[in-house]
Design an enzyme around this catalytic site. Structure first.
Site, PDB file in Angstrom:
ATOM      1  N   CYS A 177     -52.502-139.849  -7.459  1.00  0.00           N
ATOM      2  CA  CYS A 177     -53.185-138.333  -7.502  1.00  0.00           C
ATOM      3  C   CYS A 177     -53.217-137.809  -5.978  1.00  0.00           C
ATOM      4  O   CYS A 177     -52.403-137.110  -5.691  1.00  0.00           O
ATOM      5  CB  CYS A 177     -54.579-138.643  -8.001  1.00  0.00           C
TER       6      CYS A 177
HETATM    7  N1  LIG Z   1     -53.364-142.314 -12.752  1.00  0.00           N
HETATM    8  C1  LIG Z   1     -54.655-141.345 -12.395  1.00  0.00           C
HETATM    9  O1  LIG Z   1     -55.701-141.926 -11.761  1.00  0.00           O
HETATM   10  C2  LIG Z   1     -54.533-140.123 -12.900  1.00  0.00           C
HETATM   11  C3  LIG Z   1     -55.649-139.534 -13.110  1.00  0.00           C
HETATM   12  C4  LIG Z   1     -55.730-137.964 -13.337  1.00  0.00           C
HETATM   13  C5  LIG Z   1     -54.289-137.403 -13.752  1.00  0.00           C
HETATM   14  N2  LIG Z   1     -53.111-138.095 -13.527  1.00  0.00           N
HETATM   15  C6  LIG Z   1     -51.784-137.456 -13.653  1.00  0.00           C
HETATM   16  O2  LIG Z   1     -51.530-137.900 -15.004  1.00  0.00           O
HETATM   17  C7  LIG Z   1     -50.049-138.025 -14.969  1.00  0.00           C
HETATM   18  C8  LIG Z   1     -49.690-139.609 -15.419  1.00  0.00           C
HETATM   19  O3  LIG Z   1     -50.096-140.215 -14.424  1.00  0.00           O
HETATM   20  P1  LIG Z   1     -50.144-141.896 -14.844  1.00  0.00           P
HETATM   21  O4  LIG Z   1     -50.980-142.397 -13.652  1.00  0.00           O
HETATM   22  O5  LIG Z   1     -50.911-142.068 -16.314  1.00  0.00           O
HETATM   23  O6  LIG Z   1     -48.701-142.367 -14.712  1.00  0.00           O
HETATM   24  P2  LIG Z   1     -48.188-143.850 -15.462  1.00  0.00           P
HETATM   25  O7  LIG Z   1     -46.985-144.047 -14.425  1.00  0.00           O
HETATM   26  O8  LIG Z   1     -49.363-144.664 -15.440  1.00  0.00           O
HETATM   27  O9  LIG Z   1     -47.681-143.616 -16.824  1.00  0.00           O
HETATM   28  C9  LIG Z   1     -46.765-143.076 -17.293  1.00  0.00           C
HETATM   29  C10 LIG Z   1     -46.033-143.293 -18.253  1.00  0.00           C
HETATM   30  O10 LIG Z   1     -45.177-142.356 -18.818  1.00  0.00           O
HETATM   31  C11 LIG Z   1     -44.045-143.105 -19.311  1.00  0.00           C
HETATM   32  N3  LIG Z   1     -42.629-142.028 -19.381  1.00  0.00           N
HETATM   33  C12 LIG Z   1     -42.089-141.525 -18.477  1.00  0.00           C
HETATM   34  N4  LIG Z   1     -41.306-140.537 -18.810  1.00  0.00           N
HETATM   35  C13 LIG Z   1     -41.423-140.449 -20.164  1.00  0.00           C
HETATM   36  C14 LIG Z   1     -40.757-139.899 -21.153  1.00  0.00           C
HETATM   37  N5  LIG Z   1     -39.818-138.968 -21.158  1.00  0.00           N
HETATM   38  N6  LIG Z   1     -41.360-139.952 -22.544  1.00  0.00           N
HETATM   39  C15 LIG Z   1     -42.196-141.162 -22.815  1.00  0.00           C
HETATM   40  N7  LIG Z   1     -42.781-141.840 -21.654  1.00  0.00           N
HETATM   41  C16 LIG Z   1     -42.403-141.375 -20.556  1.00  0.00           C
HETATM   42  C17 LIG Z   1     -43.764-144.027 -18.220  1.00  0.00           C
HETATM   43  O11 LIG Z   1     -42.747-145.243 -18.744  1.00  0.00           O
HETATM   44  C18 LIG Z   1     -45.373-144.700 -17.978  1.00  0.00           C
HETATM   45  O12 LIG Z   1     -45.578-145.607 -18.765  1.00  0.00           O
HETATM   46  C19 LIG Z   1     -49.540-137.851 -13.654  1.00  0.00           C
HETATM   47  O13 LIG Z   1     -49.160-136.464 -13.494  1.00  0.00           O
HETATM   48  C20 LIG Z   1     -50.865-137.856 -12.789  1.00  0.00           C
HETATM   49  O14 LIG Z   1     -50.976-137.129 -11.669  1.00  0.00           O
HETATM   50  C21 LIG Z   1     -53.374-139.427 -13.139  1.00  0.00           C
END
Ligand SMILES: NC(=O)c1ccc[n+]([C@@H]2O[C@H](COP(=O)([O-])OP(=O)(O)OC[C@H]3O[C@@H](n4cnc5c(N)ncnc54)[C@H](O)[C@@H]3O)[C@@H](O)[C@H]2O)c1
Length: 450
Positions: free
Chosen positions: A293
């Site tokens: 983030c």
């Molecule tokens: N991690 C945090 O603390 C947090 C908090 C709030 C918001 N966010 C936001 O949430 C979003 C996701 O972050 P995250 O930390 O969960 O990421 P992450 O990398 O942990 O998880 C994302 C998942 O999506 C999968 N993926 C990618 N492309 C795909 C597709 N086309 N179809 C299906 N699955 C697919 C990946 O394999 C992965 O497992 C980001 O935009 C991030 O900025 C993250």
């Protein structure tokens, strides 16, 4: 993507024809929904979200493209809070919770929520590859009457670019026969102080009925939904939240440096200031920021503004300060060792806690990786200790393992980077020089702070 300058859609407040939910065509029988919610991307955000919906009684489909991630989830071994781990065990036994790698399954869901990564590349430019590809799948498999919601953090106008416009090209009319919304995700992995259900969600729709239907989807698991009047306002809300944190962390780091110069304990000052019930919010200094983030999100905003030739000097300065922090830890390590009569070259340095924050195994953008790299470039022999990260890929691509016996490694300097609850530091004694970059209280004999 259209040019940001010419894009007429950004900031638009529900301009499309909106016939209201009563005018929505019914779902054709071949698309009768088998799932209430499909979550695209079962990562740190998507999986707990899927589990929260399942716990609330919804039929949930998780779409995940990584086979490795799917097998980790199926084995029940994902990096989750204890409460979510219990939910996962429950969900894996229930046929109402399904995981797939087949995007065509999205057609069988009433609502689709996209939670895929939105990182930045080495030049700090937003990397929209995964989001674009996920949205392409969602659009290609959209069926009439579905509710499509983006929750990945992105630039203002992204939902319009990646969902609304291609859906319109496919013949859909948002607000009429499909609903499109943006609702920023607020999950804080590793932090069990706030239940998912108790954290309010913000939502903005492409039209008022899109917003209403998306609110109803969110209300299935969360108690409070705050509606805003446009997709853009919802997108900007997330950018404000994380930019606010970035700027305040940069300020806390600067105040820490000032306090060290003035020989005042910074944490005592922050704790004291935090007793003020209004107008102050405590932020802790640290070795830098990591995760998905704070090091990334403000760059989405800065990138977007660059195209308009608009400067945001305060945000730019904060991001530069944050980015420079790991190098400062390396400098301070050299100084602390030098004060103790030895150089960094050939010194044995143990970095404790390599994930970016306590109680998660997430190494993305972790300052520890840069610190280890910087120490090694200066000739130090570096190992790390982290029970949550048995293996870690270093910036040069090497995969190394946590030390099992810190005393056996006999460090000349211990750098405390992240303090997990389950980290045992009882082995530290008067033999060990400790540079504490975590600023969290630690009663050891030879401790200096960053
Ligand atoms: N991690 C945090 O603390 C947090 C908090 C709030 C918001 N966010 C936001 O949430 C979003 C996701 O972050 P995250 O930390 O969960 O990421 P992450 O990398 O942990 O998880 C994302 C998942 O999506 C999968 N993926 C990618 N492309 C795909 C597709 N086309 N179809 C299906 N699955 C697919 C990946 O394999 C992965 O497992 C980001 O935009 C991030 O900025 C993250």
């Amino acid at each position: 993507m259209t040019s940001l300058e010419t894009r007429p859609l950004v900031g638009r407040r529900h301009p499309r024809p909106d016939l209201g939910s009563s005018a929505l065509p019914s779902v054709p029988p071949q698309y009768a929904a088998d799932f209430d919610i499909a979550i695209v991307g079962l990562g740190y955000v998507g999986l707990p979200t899927a589990l929260a919906y399942h716990h609330a009684g919804a039929r949930v489909l998780g779409l995940e493209i990584s086979p490795q991630r799917i097998s980790t989830i199926r084995s029940g071994d994902a990096d989750l809070l204890d409460s979510d781990r219990a939910r996962l065990t429950e969900a894996l036994r229930d046929p109402r919770f399904a995981i797939t790698d087949d995007p065509t399954m999205l057609r069988r869901a009433t609502a689709v929520i996209v939670c895929v990564p939105t990182p930045v590349d080495h030049h700090l430019v937003p990397d929209l590859t995964m989001l674009r590809s996920a949205c392409d799948s969602v659009v290609a498999n959209a069926v009439p009457d579905q509710i499509l919601m983006l929750t990945s953090t992105s630039y203002v106008g992204c939902t319009d670019d990646l969902l609304v416009t291609p859906l319109v090209e496919r013949g859909f009319t948002p607000g009429r026969n499909i609903s499109v919304a943006f609702s920023p995700e607020r999950i804080d992995p590793g932090n069990d102080a706030y239940e998912h259900e108790s954290v309010p969600r913000v939502v903005g729709g492409a039209t008022p009925s899109c917003e209403m239907r998306a609110s109803a989807v969110l209300s299935r698991y969360t108690a409070r939904v705050h509606r805003v009047d446009s997709l853009a306002a919802a997108e900007m809300t997330k950018l404000l939240e994380n930019t606010f944190r970035a700027v305040n962390i940069a300020l806390a780091n600067e105040v820490a440096d000032i306090c060290r110069e003035l020989d005042v304990p910074v944490t005592e000052v922050i704790d004291a200031a935090a007793t003020k019930p209004y107008g102050f919010m405590p932020f802790l200094p640290g070795p830098g920021v990591g995760g998905h983030c704070i090091p990334c999100d403000p760059h989405y905003l800065l990138w977007q503004l660059r195209e308009r030739r608009v400067a945001a000097p305060m945000i730019t300065q904060a991001m530069s300060e944050i980015a420079a922090r790991p190098a400062r830890v390396v400098e301070r390590a050299a100084q602390v060792l030098s004060d103790a009569g030895r150089g960094l070259g050939g010194a044995r340095v143990l970095v404790v806690g390599v994930s970016y924050k306590p109680d998660v195994a997430d190494l993305r953008e972790s300052p520890a990786l840069e610190i280890i790299h910087g120490l090694e470039r200066r000739g130090a022999i570096v190992e790390y200790l982290d029970p949550l990260c048995p293996q870690a890929r270093m910036l040069d691509g090497r995969v190394t393992e946590t030390v099992r016996d810190p005393l056996g490694f006999a460090p000349d300097l211990v750098v405390i980077h992240t303090r997990h609850r389950e980290l045992d530091l009882s082995w530290i004694d008067e033999r060990h020089l400790v540079l504490d970059a975590s600023y969290r209280e630690l009663a050891v004999p030879r401790r200096v702070t960053l």
